[in-house]
Design a protein around this motif. Sequence first.
Motif, short mmCIF file in Angstrom:
data_model
loop_
_atom_site.label_atom_id
_atom_site.label_comp_id
_atom_site.label_asym_id
_atom_site.label_seq_id
_atom_site.Cartn_x
_atom_site.Cartn_y
_atom_site.Cartn_z
N ILE A 1 35.81 15.37 18.46
CA ILE A 1 35.25 14.90 17.23
C ILE A 1 36.23 15.58 15.92
O ILE A 1 36.76 16.71 16.20
N THR A 2 36.94 14.19 15.12
CA THR A 2 38.14 14.95 13.95
C THR A 2 37.20 15.36 12.17
O THR A 2 35.95 13.85 12.83
N TYR A 3 37.79 15.84 11.52
CA TYR A 3 37.12 15.42 10.09
C TYR A 3 38.05 15.91 9.65
O TYR A 3 39.32 15.62 10.40
N THR A 4 37.43 14.53 8.19
CA THR A 4 39.46 15.19 7.48
C THR A 4 39.00 16.16 6.79
O THR A 4 38.93 16.90 6.27
N GLU A 5 40.42 16.61 6.06
CA GLU A 5 40.75 17.33 5.27
C GLU A 5 40.11 17.75 3.97
O GLU A 5 39.69 16.60 3.58
N SER A 6 39.53 19.34 3.89
CA SER A 6 39.05 19.23 2.52
C SER A 6 39.48 19.06 1.49
O SER A 6 39.32 18.45 0.67
N ASP A 7 41.27 18.67 1.04
CA ASP A 7 41.96 18.23 -0.09
C ASP A 7 42.35 16.90 0.07
O ASP A 7 42.13 16.10 -1.57
N SER A 8 41.85 15.59 0.84
CA SER A 8 41.66 14.57 0.74
C SER A 8 40.21 14.11 0.53
O SER A 8 40.00 12.91 0.65
N SER A 9 39.15 14.73 0.85
CA SER A 9 37.24 14.18 0.76
C SER A 9 37.57 14.16 -0.79
O SER A 9 37.62 14.89 -1.53
N PRO A 10 36.20 13.16 -1.12
CA PRO A 10 36.23 12.77 -2.82
C PRO A 10 35.26 13.72 -2.69
O PRO A 10 33.93 13.65 -2.04
N GLU A 11 35.45 14.13 -4.23
CA GLU A 11 34.08 15.04 -4.57
C GLU A 11 32.87 14.75 -5.63
O GLU A 11 32.97 13.12 -5.82
N ILE A 12 31.95 14.56 -5.19
CA ILE A 12 30.69 13.61 -5.76
C ILE A 12 30.68 14.35 -7.21
O ILE A 12 30.55 15.70 -7.87
#
Length: 146
Positions: free
Chosen positions: A23-34
């Motif tokens: 199970i892999t998540y994207t890093e918090s700094d590469s996630s788009p903000e809403i």
Amino acid sequence: MKNFFKMLYIACALSCICGCTSITYTESDSSPEIKGGNGTYRQILISNYGYYLFNCIPLGCGGLSDGSFELFSDNVNLDKAMQTLKDECAKDNADAFSNIQVSQTSTCIFSWVPYLGSTLGIYWFKEIQISAAIYSENFKIEKDAK
């Protein structure tokens, strides 16, 4: 010395029949903000694979949690993969998810051997992957705290 070779043989045999779940998540700094919200979207990828005899008798595959495996159980299917996604969403207090993509493969490992692979189809590799975008207002805080 005899015990060493016996243990080496057992380790090689187990490595040929076990599978894994990741199970892999994207890093918090590469996630788009809403815009206008406090939460974030993150991409999740769930991958599970296993090995089968005659494409139907399970030898070993991944379990329902990250990094797990189970012998002689059939977890490489859509129901089990969606259950893993549901459990991860509940664990992360996800508010919503979208853009679910599913990929399934089933390949005979000895397909290059004449008659053995294509006719008999003895040893098979199966894999399922699910990708989704998960939204949560608490996601960034909980993941960064770990």
